[in-house]
Design a protein around this motif. Structure first.
Motif, PDB file in Angstrom:
ATOM      1  N   ALA A 200       0.836  -1.208   0.000  1.00  0.00           N
ATOM      2  CA  ALA A 200       0.000   0.000   0.000  1.00  0.00           C
ATOM      3  C   ALA A 200       0.866   1.251   0.000  1.00  0.00           C
ATOM      4  CB  ALA A 200      -0.944  -0.016   1.199  1.00  0.00           C
ATOM      5  N   LEU A 201       1.969   1.214   0.746  1.00  0.00           N
ATOM      6  CA  LEU A 201       2.873   2.365   0.778  1.00  0.00           C
ATOM      7  C   LEU A 201       3.576   2.546  -0.563  1.00  0.00           C
ATOM      8  CD1 LEU A 201       4.451   2.015   4.347  1.00  0.00           C
ATOM      9  CD2 LEU A 201       2.670   3.589   3.580  1.00  0.00           C
ATOM     10  N   ARG A 202       3.851   1.433  -1.253  1.00  0.00           N
ATOM     11  CA  ARG A 202       4.424   1.553  -2.601  1.00  0.00           C
ATOM     12  C   ARG A 202       3.442   2.262  -3.527  1.00  0.00           C
ATOM     13  NH1 ARG A 202       8.074  -2.367  -4.136  1.00  0.00           N
ATOM     14  NH2 ARG A 202       8.251  -1.167  -6.072  1.00  0.00           N
ATOM     15  N   LEU A 203       2.155   1.910  -3.403  1.00  0.00           N
ATOM     16  CA  LEU A 203       1.133   2.602  -4.201  1.00  0.00           C
ATOM     17  C   LEU A 203       1.042   4.067  -3.826  1.00  0.00           C
ATOM     18  CD1 LEU A 203      -1.776  -0.001  -4.351  1.00  0.00           C
ATOM     19  CD2 LEU A 203      -0.334   0.759  -6.235  1.00  0.00           C
ATOM     20  N   LEU A 204       1.221   4.374  -2.532  1.00  0.00           N
ATOM     21  CA  LEU A 204       1.213   5.773  -2.099  1.00  0.00           C
ATOM     22  C   LEU A 204       2.368   6.536  -2.730  1.00  0.00           C
ATOM     23  CD1 LEU A 204       0.041   8.016  -0.312  1.00  0.00           C
ATOM     24  CD2 LEU A 204       1.513   7.196   1.536  1.00  0.00           C
ATOM     25  N   ASP A 205       3.553   5.906  -2.764  1.00  0.00           N
ATOM     26  CA  ASP A 205       4.697   6.539  -3.430  1.00  0.00           C
ATOM     27  C   ASP A 205       4.381   6.833  -4.895  1.00  0.00           C
ATOM     28  OD1 ASP A 205       6.137   6.432  -1.107  1.00  0.00           O
ATOM     29  OD2 ASP A 205       7.155   4.560  -1.603  1.00  0.00           O
ATOM     30  N   LEU A 206       3.737   5.859  -5.561  1.00  0.00           N
ATOM     31  CA  LEU A 206       3.379   6.058  -6.960  1.00  0.00           C
ATOM     32  C   LEU A 206       2.401   7.217  -7.115  1.00  0.00           C
ATOM     33  CD1 LEU A 206       3.402   5.133  -9.928  1.00  0.00           C
ATOM     34  CD2 LEU A 206       1.544   3.553  -9.354  1.00  0.00           C
ATOM     35  N   ALA A 207       1.411   7.291  -6.227  1.00  0.00           N
ATOM     36  CA  ALA A 207       0.419   8.368  -6.299  1.00  0.00           C
ATOM     37  C   ALA A 207       1.074   9.727  -6.116  1.00  0.00           C
ATOM     38  CB  ALA A 207      -0.671   8.147  -5.244  1.00  0.00           C
ATOM     39  N   VAL A 208       2.035   9.819  -5.198  1.00  0.00           N
ATOM     40  CA  VAL A 208       2.729  11.093  -4.967  1.00  0.00           C
ATOM     41  C   VAL A 208       3.541  11.479  -6.198  1.00  0.00           C
ATOM     42  CG1 VAL A 208       4.512  12.229  -3.588  1.00  0.00           C
ATOM     43  CG2 VAL A 208       2.770  10.825  -2.474  1.00  0.00           C
ATOM     44  N   GLU A 209       4.193  10.486  -6.828  1.00  0.00           N
ATOM     45  CA  GLU A 209       4.958  10.787  -8.041  1.00  0.00           C
ATOM     46  C   GLU A 209       4.032  11.245  -9.167  1.00  0.00           C
ATOM     47  OE1 GLU A 209       7.538   7.692  -9.291  1.00  0.00           O
ATOM     48  OE2 GLU A 209       8.425   7.395  -7.315  1.00  0.00           O
ATOM     49  N   CYS A 210       2.870  10.631  -9.275  1.00  0.00           N
ATOM     50  CA  CYS A 210       1.935  10.990 -10.351  1.00  0.00           C
ATOM     51  C   CYS A 210       1.340  12.376 -10.156  1.00  0.00           C
ATOM     52  CB  CYS A 210       0.803   9.957 -10.435  1.00  0.00           C
ATOM     53  SG  CYS A 210       1.327   8.342 -11.042  1.00  0.00           S
ATOM     54  N   THR A 211       1.341  12.882  -8.943  1.00  0.00           N
ATOM     55  CA  THR A 211       0.706  14.177  -8.667  1.00  0.00           C
ATOM     56  C   THR A 211       1.733  15.269  -8.400  1.00  0.00           C
ATOM     57  OG1 THR A 211       0.459  13.497  -6.347  1.00  0.00           O
ATOM     58  CG2 THR A 211      -1.431  13.170  -7.791  1.00  0.00           C
ATOM     59  N   GLN A 212       2.921  15.098  -8.955  1.00  0.00           N
ATOM     60  CA  GLN A 212       3.910  16.166  -8.850  1.00  0.00           C
ATOM     61  C   GLN A 212       3.389  17.430  -9.539  1.00  0.00           C
ATOM     62  OE1 GLN A 212       6.970  16.219  -7.314  1.00  0.00           O
ATOM     63  NE2 GLN A 212       6.453  14.228  -6.442  1.00  0.00           N
ATOM     64  N   VAL A 213       3.731  18.578  -8.976  1.00  0.00           N
ATOM     65  CA  VAL A 213       3.259  19.854  -9.533  1.00  0.00           C
ATOM     66  C   VAL A 213       3.818  20.069 -10.933  1.00  0.00           C
ATOM     67  CG1 VAL A 213       3.285  22.362  -9.245  1.00  0.00           C
ATOM     68  CG2 VAL A 213       2.981  20.870  -7.255  1.00  0.00           C
ATOM     69  N   VAL A 214       5.096  19.780 -11.103  1.00  0.00           N
ATOM     70  CA  VAL A 214       5.735  19.948 -12.416  1.00  0.00           C
ATOM     71  C   VAL A 214       5.430  18.722 -13.268  1.00  0.00           C
ATOM     72  CG1 VAL A 214       7.911  20.303 -13.616  1.00  0.00           C
ATOM     73  CG2 VAL A 214       7.547  21.331 -11.360  1.00  0.00           C
ATOM     74  N   ALA A 215       4.848  18.942 -14.439  1.00  0.00           N
ATOM     75  CA  ALA A 215       4.403  17.837 -15.280  1.00  0.00           C
ATOM     76  C   ALA A 215       5.557  16.921 -15.674  1.00  0.00           C
ATOM     77  CB  ALA A 215       3.706  18.388 -16.529  1.00  0.00           C
ATOM     78  N   ASP A 216       6.725  17.506 -15.975  1.00  0.00           N
ATOM     79  CA  ASP A 216       7.850  16.693 -16.424  1.00  0.00           C
ATOM     80  C   ASP A 216       8.368  15.771 -15.325  1.00  0.00           C
ATOM     81  OD1 ASP A 216       7.697  17.852 -18.900  1.00  0.00           O
ATOM     82  OD2 ASP A 216       9.261  19.340 -18.515  1.00  0.00           O
ATOM     83  N   ALA A 217       8.045  16.074 -14.082  1.00  0.00           N
ATOM     84  CA  ALA A 217       8.504  15.239 -12.976  1.00  0.00           C
ATOM     85  C   ALA A 217       7.639  14.006 -12.781  1.00  0.00           C
ATOM     86  CB  ALA A 217       8.533  16.067 -11.680  1.00  0.00           C
TER      87      ALA A 217
END
Length: 955
Positions: A908-925
């Protein structure tokens, strides 16, 4: 009329006449100024008159000696200063102030620290020759009267710590002699008059802790301000570069506002006297200007909680007076400067929650004054430098969630550890508050002197190899609140004469080799909310005294050798939410006092010898989320609302005529099955990306079909909506004709159909039961609840195939819907990528952002813009704030995840990490969708493998 009332009416006029007479008599011997003081005294409430001992009879020759009164020397009695601070006076000042203003030469009035209420008197603006008015720390209300600033002598005014409202009067600019303005800790609103920053003699400006708005104006070239406190307001805009005109500025505190943008480098060029700089909890971005490191007198630097990036310059060492550096909660990268080691006065260093990498610099060991060092949640690597052990004054050292390798140096506790905890650890560190040595290879006994100073609050020694006995000294440690000794090699029995402890709230001792009974003394540890003795070798009965624990929420004693029945006294633990007694040797009936606990969410009793019927008191337990009764000797009817009973030979989920019932009975219930299945569905749903795109249906304004829950007792092979039969499905699809296929998956096809009776449209998934675990899929889909995920409406099993019925959503495939609406739908509130605020062009990275929002919804069980969020927060910013504020990610996720096994929680925490990466403010990130799918496939493969291994090991 009673005699008492008559007497009172008679006495009140007499008392008044008597006091007037005293004043008249006193006036024969007292100067007018003294009479004015007595008149002020007598205008106060009765209790205040007793507190203020002014009486001409006490000192008839010199009223200047009265408490709080100062006079001019060598002059006829004239009051110069009145300092009545701290006398505890009260009342409404409006009715008393006129007597004080009769003193024509009064220059200072101090009524601070009193209990005066009501409005601030307007008369104070024309009262004597006042240059100092101190009314702070009272209960004054209403707005600040503009008349207060009419005095041409006024140089200091302090109205802080009151309940003043309204805005700051622009008339404050008339007081050109003002040097000190204190309006802090009130409820003032609006913009600050720009003229206030241009007052030629102003040195001290305290406006903090209000609701002031607007931006800071430009500062004049003649700025004389020495201290500015404007924190805890709602100021916005960028910091003006003209702040550098305030060459005498020594303290600038602007925390917790809405300042944004880059800090202008030129600001610091003129602030060579600056000693304290607080800009934390704003929205500042960009790199830290190199000019900041030229402030050689700087002592406290706090820039935490912004979006600053770049690296920390080695020139930081030029600020050789620094005692506090707080740069946490930003986006700083690069290595920690080695030059920090030359800061001999540094007391506190906060660099946590950034992106710092590289090794931990050994030079930190030279910071001999360092007390608090927090570097957690970065990418710091390398080994732990032994030089850190030179920090003799260190009290807090946090390095978790980094990439540091190797061993902890033996010198860390100033002992020759040799793999064991120093026996004198507690004696050498009497001020020790928190000790966390999780996941090391420490062995030997746990020090008996660890709580010698009685200050230890948290003791975490889990995942080591401690092999001594249970540390009985913790019973005497009244300061302890949290104790984790899990996954060690502790042996022997827990002494029955263990001390009573009323402080420990969390006690986890699972995964050891403890034997003997569970001592009844734990029933006297009245503050316990979590008790875990799972996976030991404990035997005997569960002590009924545990029923005395009124605060107990979680009790885990699974995987031991406990016998007897469950004590009904546990039913007195009314706050109990999780009870795990699985895999023991319990017998007898299941007490109805347990099953009727109103807050119970998880009851795990599988793997025992319970017999008799299942209590029917479950019907009152609306909060129950998880129930495991498998592998027992239960009999009788089974309530349909309950969960798994696998492993009981006479119970079967499916119809006895089908072969799958027998296969189902071979799989024993495990405590991690439910979490594993649910997590598997979450990963699978994420993998096919359906959750991202179903959101668009909200824009199509489709109303969901009424959902009929599957909680009624029907045939075990069929539970379909009321208007639908299996024959209707066969007729509507013409015997599963491909022309009705609307989707294909790994394990089957999805057909579109319409009910003949109600004309409702349904989607039916046909699954070959020889190729998939239909029972797990059906049960999990019935558990999934998301407003953007179609719900299961029913199921049936015929001829070796399983059919799952869901609502039918028209409009083509998800791909068609998404791309048909691209040109007109930019997004829905909460799902919109930040770049869509200034661009209507949709890219793949916009979809990735929305995808991340969906994952956060599933993991946190929150809406994208949830009513429980603070104003201005959506689920993305709320999650990031929680990650910054909390050391444990699980604390804000869906509560059900906290009941999963650690392996499932990690996924579940791995999925949380993925969600945080997907919602980065900068699109290229953000990752690409291809990267997301690859991540999910890998996670799903690991998940399926772990579930398979877990199931076969129990077969």
């Amino acid at each position: 009329m009673s005699k008492n009332k008559t007497l009172a009416i008679f006495l009140y006029p007499c008392a008044f006449i008597f006091s007037i007479t005293l004043i008249l008599v006193a006036s024969a011997s007292l100067p007018p100024s003294a009479i004015y003081l007595l008149q002020f005294h007598d205008s106060l409430p009765q209790n205040s008159q007793h507190l203020l001992q002014w009486n001409h009879s006490n000192s008839p020759s010199s009223p200047c000696h009265w408490p709080g009164v100062s006079c001019y020397p060598n002059k006829e009695f004239q009051v110069k200063d009145l300092n009545l601070s701290g006398f505890g006076l009260s009342g409404v000042l409006n009715s008393s102030i006129s007597y004080l203003c009769l003193h024509k030469h009064l220059i200072s009035l101090d009524l601070s620290g009193s209990n005066f209420t009501g409005p601030i008197p307007q008369l104070l603006g024309n009262c004597g020759q006042l240059n100092t008015i101190l009314l702070n720390d009272n209960g004054f209300e209403g707005s600040i009267p503009p008349q207060l600033f009419q005095s041409k002598w006024l140089s200091k005014i302090d109205l802080g710590y009151n309940s003043l409202t309204g805005s700051i009067p622009p008339e404050v600019s008339f007081c050109i002699n003002l040097e000190y303005i204190g309006l802090y800790n009130n409820f003032l609103v609006g913009e600050v008059p720009s003229e206030i920053f241009s007052l030629p003699k102003l040195k001290y400006l305290y406006l903090n802790t209000n609701n002031l708005t607007g931006s800071l104006p430009d500062f004049s070239h003649s700025c004389a301000i020495s201290e500015i406190w404007i924190h805890e307001n709602a100021f916005s805009g960028s910091l003006p570069s003209t702040l550098s005109n305030c060459h005498n500025l020594s303290m600038f505190i602007a925390s917790e506002n809405n300042f944004k943008g880059v800090i202008p480098p030129e600001i610091f060029k003129g602030l060579l006297q600056l000693e304290v700089l607080y800009l934390d909890k704003n929205h500042l971005e960009g790199e830290i200007a190199d000019t900041l490191w030229g402030l050689e007198w700087l002592q406290e630097l706090v820039l935490s909680g912004n979006s600053l990036n770049g690296s920390i310059n080695e020139n930081i060492a030029q600020c050789h007076q620094l005692t506090l550096i707080a740069l946490s909660g930003n986006k700083l990268n690069g290595q920690i400067p080695k030059s920090i080691g030359s800061l001999k006065h540094l007391n506190t260093l906060f660099l946590f929650d950034n992106k710092l990498d590289g090794p931990l610099p050994p030079e930190l060991g030279n910071c001999s004054s360092l007390v608090d060092l927090r570097l957690q949640n970065n990418f710091i690597g390398g080994t732990f430098p032994p030089e850190i052990c030179n920090l003799e004054n260190i009290e807090v050292l946090l390095l978790f969630n980094n990439r540091i390798e190797g061993r902890i140096p033996q010198q860390i506790a100033q002992n020759n550890l040799s793999g064991e905890m120093p026996a004198e650890l507690g004696k050498n560190s009497p001020g020790l508050v928190k000790l966390d040595l999780t996941s090391n290879h420490l062995h030997g006994p746990i020090s008996s002197s660890i709580c010698t100073g009685n200050n230890l609050s948290v003791l975490v020694l889990g995942n080591n190899r401690f092999d001594g006995s249970f540390p009985i000294k913790i019973g005497k440690c009244s300061s302890l609140r949290r104790v984790i000794l899990s996954n060690n090699l502790l042996r022997g029995s827990i002494p029955a004469n263990l001390e009573q402890n009323s402080g420990i709230s969390y006690l986890e001792v699972r995964g050891n080799l403890l034997e003997g009974i569970v001592p009844s003394v734990f029933g006297l540890w009245s503050n316990l909310s979590m008790l875990d003795f799972s996976e030991n070798r404990l035997s005997g009965y569960v002590p009924q005294e545990l029923g005395n624990l009124e605060k107990l929420q979680i009790l885990r004693i699974s995987s031991n050798r406990l016998t007897g029945s469950i004590p009904s006294m546990l039913g007195h633990c009314t706050k109990l939410i999780k009870l795990d007694l699985s895999y023991n040797c319990f017998s007898g009936n299941i007490p109805p006092e347990i099953t009727s606990l109103a807050r119970l969410q998880s009851l795990l009793l599988q793997g025992n010898k319970f017999a008799g019927p299942i209590p029917d008191s479950f019907s009152s337990t609306e909060s129950l989320l998880e129930l495991q009764l498998g592998s027992n000797l239960l009999e009788g009817p089974i309530p349909c609302s309950l969960g798994s009973f696998l492993g009981n030979q006479e119970l079967c989920l499916l119809d006895s005529q089908t072969k799958y019932c027998g296969e189902q009975g071979k799989v024993h219930a495990r405590k991690k099955v439910q979490a594993a299945v649910i997590l598997g569905v979450v990963i699978s749903l994420a993998l096919i990306c359906a959750l991202v795109y179903v959101l668009v249906f909200r824009c199509l304004k489709q109303k969901p079909t009424p959902y009929r829950s599957l909680d009624k007792c029907q045939s075990r092979t069929e539970d379909l909506p009321e208007d639908l039969k299996f024959e209707d499905i066969m007729r509507a699809t013409e015997g599963w004709s491909d022309k009705y296929v609307i989707g294909r998956g790994k394990h089957g096809k999805v057909y579109r159909m319409e009910s003949i009776n109600s004309r409702k449209k349904w989607a039916v998934k046909k699954v070959d039961m020889s190729e998939t675990n239909f029972n797990h899929e059906m049960r999990t889909l019935s558990l999934v609840r998301h407003r953007n995920v179609v719900r299961m409406a029913g199921y049936c099993i015929k001829d070796g195939y399983g059919c799952i019925v869901t609502e039918y959503m028209p409009g083509g495939t998800l791909f068609d819907v998404l791309h048909r609406t691209r040109s007109t739908i930019i997004g829905t509130l909460g799902y919109i990528a930040p770049e869509n605020a200034y661009s209507t062009q949709l890219t793949e990275k916009c979809d990735v952002y929305s995808y991340g929002v969906i994952l956060l919804e599933l993991l946190c069980r929150k809406l994208p813009v949830d009513p429980c969020f603070e104003e201005g927060l959506d689920i993305v910013s709320w999650t990031k704030k929680k990650l910054q504020d909390s050391d444990e990610c699980l604390c804000f996720l869906d509560e059900e995840i906290s009941y999963w096994d650690k392996e499932e929680q990690q996924k579940a925490l791995r999925l949380l990490d993925l969600a945080v990466e997907c919602t980065q403010v900068v699109a290229d990130a953000r990752p690409s969708m291809r990267d997301v799918v690859a991540f999910l496939i890998k996670l799903n493969d690991r998940h399926e493998k772990s579930v398979y291994v877990g199931q076969t090991s129990k077969s």
